[in-house]
Design an enzyme around this catalytic site. Structure first.
Site, short mmCIF file in Angstrom:
data_model
loop_
_atom_site.label_atom_id
_atom_site.label_comp_id
_atom_site.label_asym_id
_atom_site.label_seq_id
_atom_site.Cartn_x
_atom_site.Cartn_y
_atom_site.Cartn_z
N ASP A 154 -8.71 -9.87 -15.88
CA ASP A 154 -8.94 -8.48 -16.22
C ASP A 154 -10.45 -8.28 -16.29
OD1 ASP A 154 -8.34 -5.86 -17.32
OD2 ASP A 154 -6.46 -6.76 -18.00
N ASP A 173 -10.16 -2.59 -15.09
CA ASP A 173 -9.76 -1.65 -16.13
C ASP A 173 -10.39 -0.28 -15.92
OD1 ASP A 173 -8.39 -1.50 -18.79
OD2 ASP A 173 -10.40 -1.04 -19.52
N GLU A 179 -7.18 -0.06 -12.08
CA GLU A 179 -6.39 0.81 -12.93
C GLU A 179 -7.04 2.18 -12.86
OE1 GLU A 179 -4.82 1.38 -17.53
OE2 GLU A 179 -6.89 0.89 -17.10
N HIS A 215 1.11 -3.76 -20.55
CA HIS A 215 0.85 -3.89 -21.99
C HIS A 215 0.55 -2.55 -22.68
CE1 HIS A 215 -2.95 -3.63 -20.01
NE2 HIS A 215 -3.54 -3.39 -21.17
N ASP A 216 0.45 -1.47 -21.90
CA ASP A 216 0.19 -0.16 -22.50
C ASP A 216 1.44 0.71 -22.55
OD1 ASP A 216 -2.54 -0.68 -22.77
OD2 ASP A 216 -3.02 0.16 -20.80
O1 TEU Z 1 -6.01 1.49 -20.44
C1 TEU Z 1 -6.49 2.72 -19.96
C2 TEU Z 1 -5.84 3.89 -20.47
O2 TEU Z 1 -6.08 4.98 -20.01
C3 TEU Z 1 -5.03 3.75 -21.66
O3 TEU Z 1 -5.70 4.44 -22.66
C4 TEU Z 1 -3.72 4.32 -21.54
O4 TEU Z 1 -3.82 5.68 -21.19
C5 TEU Z 1 -3.12 4.19 -22.88
O5 TEU Z 1 -3.06 2.82 -23.19
C6 TEU Z 1 -1.78 4.76 -22.92
O6 TEU Z 1 -1.35 4.71 -24.23
C7 TEU Z 1 -6.84 0.38 -20.33
C8 TEU Z 1 -6.15 -0.83 -20.91
O7 TEU Z 1 -5.01 -1.14 -20.16
C9 TEU Z 1 -5.85 -0.57 -22.35
O8 TEU Z 1 -5.13 -1.62 -22.94
C10 TEU Z 1 -7.17 -0.39 -23.06
O9 TEU Z 1 -6.96 -0.02 -24.39
C11 TEU Z 1 -8.04 0.67 -22.38
O10 TEU Z 1 -8.07 0.55 -20.95
C12 TEU Z 1 -9.47 0.54 -22.83
O11 TEU Z 1 -10.03 -0.61 -22.28
#
Ligand code: TEU
Ligand code: CA
Length: 542
Positions: free
Chosen positions: A98, A193, A247, A319-320
């Site tokens: 990542d 990311d 992403e 994971h989100d």
């Molecule tokens: O996620 C990007 C993102 O836009 C997230 O805020 C997403 O919209 C949110 O998790 C939905 O609830 C990335 C990573 O995958 C995330 O884990 C991180 O918190 C974020 O970037 C900041 O680095």
């Protein structure tokens, strides 16, 4: 560069905190991953993506990095990672790290020096005398005052995650150094990311009114994004046999084509989020009832638009995100809906991504107690909702459905204490259903979700048509059945998925000349598709 391997391979995502704990401190670690390489081999994956394991104060579980050149002690050491790379490569599995470069941790040395206006670090971040009205992704104001520098700085995520200033060429040079460091160590690619946020409008104009993400017109998909990516390619990516998956939040197909068209040399593939809004309005906290058609529409659109000009990723979880069975399937038809969703998704064109636990049908933990949630986003949203006078009950309902922690509970290996994840107290509770849903129970069971995933992965290796074939919808307007065709000069595949929990009258006799390649039911067709039934037919052209 070889583009075959990352198009033809299957990716598995590990959230290291929750995968496997090797030293009983309750936190998953690199040695735990090494222990489970045989498992990864067994399911047949080709590429591993590991969420951040770098040094971090862990405000956002590692997405806030304070040292890009070292590993957070709770995950292990750099030596462990070298061993991981070696062992993975021995097993013929590639490793994708990542790469979190939109922002650093506020504990990063660069930020500390930037606060002091120390030499070249002065403009490493975005600083302004007055606050701008922009808001960010965790429901927060995006500019925060710093007492020492007596200025406001930009953070699109938590205030402990200040955004880097890419107009500064020293920032770009430093980022390239990080990339080279990991590639030289043997890493095979990066998951970048929120990469479509790195370019900002550095005049910082006032954002127009919006219920969410005020100012996004000045920080999403800015023109300079393409320049920066081209520069990274020219100076770094093109020099290695590696790939990038970006992403990209709030992105349309036109921008995606620019980003993933191989001729433009920017990214190799992206994660888009359109299909993740089939059960919510724009962002997940504004929930709405799931309608299958709202999932089919965006998926089909992306299949059609990127064919031949870009490259898709295929994912339903990460994971989100909450678990896909809860969102798009049914707990009552747990096996059927888990396998139907897998069929629907992984017969499409693009690189498949499987998130840990998805392959055994893990479901939302939906903790009823707010304290059981560890994610800062969950707690932010709770506070914000309460400020706007939503009841505790209403906020808990949103959280139980949509919290990111639903996807972050420990991997369920077996039915012993803590699901075989750890012998210590896990950093976050397990989903109590580990007793029934676990790897051990499924691995030798031909009729398990896991075995079904293995079959799909095998089929993708057997038929190039699944990887590269064209895509065409069948009876697109049907609101209950998602059916499509994949074809090339050799084969034609028909995929039929019933998205409802009832039998549905459906004529399959037209495929009687075809071979049934895969189904999640016994093949005893009686004029109806069963609840969440999935069928894949194949026909070889003469
Ligand atoms: O996620 C990007 C993102 O836009 C997230 O805020 C997403 O919209 C949110 O998790 C939905 O609830 C990335 C990573 O995958 C995330 O884990 C991180 O918190 C974020 O970037 C900041 O680095
Ligand atoms: Ca550990």
């Amino acid at each position: 560069m070889q583009e075959k391997w990352y198009k033809e391979g299957v990716v598995y995502q590990i959230y290291p905190r929750s995968f496997k704990d090797s030293n009983s401190d309750g936190i998953g670690d690199v040695s735990g991953i090494i222990e489970k390489i045989p498992y990864l081999k067994e399911i047949g994956i080709d590429i591993l993506w590991v969420s951040p394991i770098y040094k971090s104060p862990m405000v956002d579980n590692g997405y806030d990095i304070s040292d890009y050149y070292d590993i957070n002690p709770e995950f292990g050491t750099l030596e462990d990672v070298k061993k991981l790379i070696k062992e993975l490569h021995k097993a013929d599995i590639k490793l994708v790290m990542d790469l979190v470069i939109n922002h650093t941790s506020s504990e990063h040395e660069w930020f500390k020096r930037s606060i002091k206006k120390d030499g070249k670090y002065k403009d490493y971040y975005h600083w302004e005398d007055k606050p701008i009205n922009w808001t960010g992704f965790f429901g927060q104001k995006a500019w925060t005052y710093n007492e020492d520098r007596k200025q406001y700085y930009l953070h699109l995520f938590a205030k402990e995650q200040p955004d880097l200033n890419y107009e500064n060429k020293y920032v770009r040079e430093d980022v390239k150094k990080i990339m080279r460091f990991w590639l030289d160590l043997g890493v095979d690619g990066f998951r970048c990311d929120v990469i479509n946020l790195i370019a900002k409008n550095n005049k910082y104009p006032k954002g127009k009114f919006s219920p969410i993400l005020v100012g996004k017109e000045y920080y999403l998909n800015q023109p300079k994004l393409h320049d920066y990516l081209k520069e990274f390619n020219e100076d770094v990516f093109s020099k290695y046999d590696m790939f990038t998956v970006g992403e990209t939040v709030f992105i349309d197909t036109e921008t995606a084509k620019l980003l993933t068209n191989p001729k433009r040399k920017e990214l190799n593939m992206i994660f888009q989020f359109d299909h993740m809004t089939s059960d919510c309005h724009y962002v997940k906290w504004f929930m709405k009832k799931f309608k299958p058609f709202n999932l089919k529409k965006p998926l089909s659109k992306w299949q059609n638009e990127l064919n031949g000009v870009g490259w898709n990723t295929l994912y339903l979880e990460n994971h989100d995100q909450p678990r896909s069975i809860n969102r798009f399937g049914s707990l009552k038809y747990w096996y059927e809906s888990a396998t139907m969703l897998a069929t629907m998704l992984y017969f499409q064109q693009g690189t498949p991504f499987i998130y840990q636990g998805q392959e055994i049908g893990m479901t939302n933990a939906s903790f009823t107690n707010l304290d059981d949630y560890k994610d800062l986003e969950t707690h932010n949203i709770y506070k914000l909702g309460r400020k706007f006078l939503f009841s505790h009950k209403r906020m808990m309902k949103k959280i139980m459905n949509m919290s990111r922690d639903n996807g972050r509970t420990p991997m369920q290996w077996d039915n012993t204490t803590n699901g075989g994840f750890s012998e210590g107290e896990p950093w976050i509770k397990l989903n109590p259903n580990y007793i029934d849903i676990n790897v051990k129970k499924q691995i030798n069971d031909e009729s398990s979700v896991l075995s079904y995933y293995k079959k799909i992965i095998k089929l993708r290796k057997e038929y190039r048509t699944i990887i590269y074939g064209n895509y065409i919808d069948i009876d697109f307007m049907n609101k209950k059945i998602y059916s499509y065709k994949r074809y090339d000069d050799n084969y034609e595949l028909i995929i039929i998925c019933n998205f409802i929990d009832k039998s549905y009258k459906f004529d399959i006799t037209k495929y009687k000349e075809y071979k049934l390649l895969l189904t999640n039911y016994k093949d005893n067709y009686d004029g109806f598709l069963k609840p969440y039934e999935a069928r894949v037919y194949i026909n070889k052209y003469k």
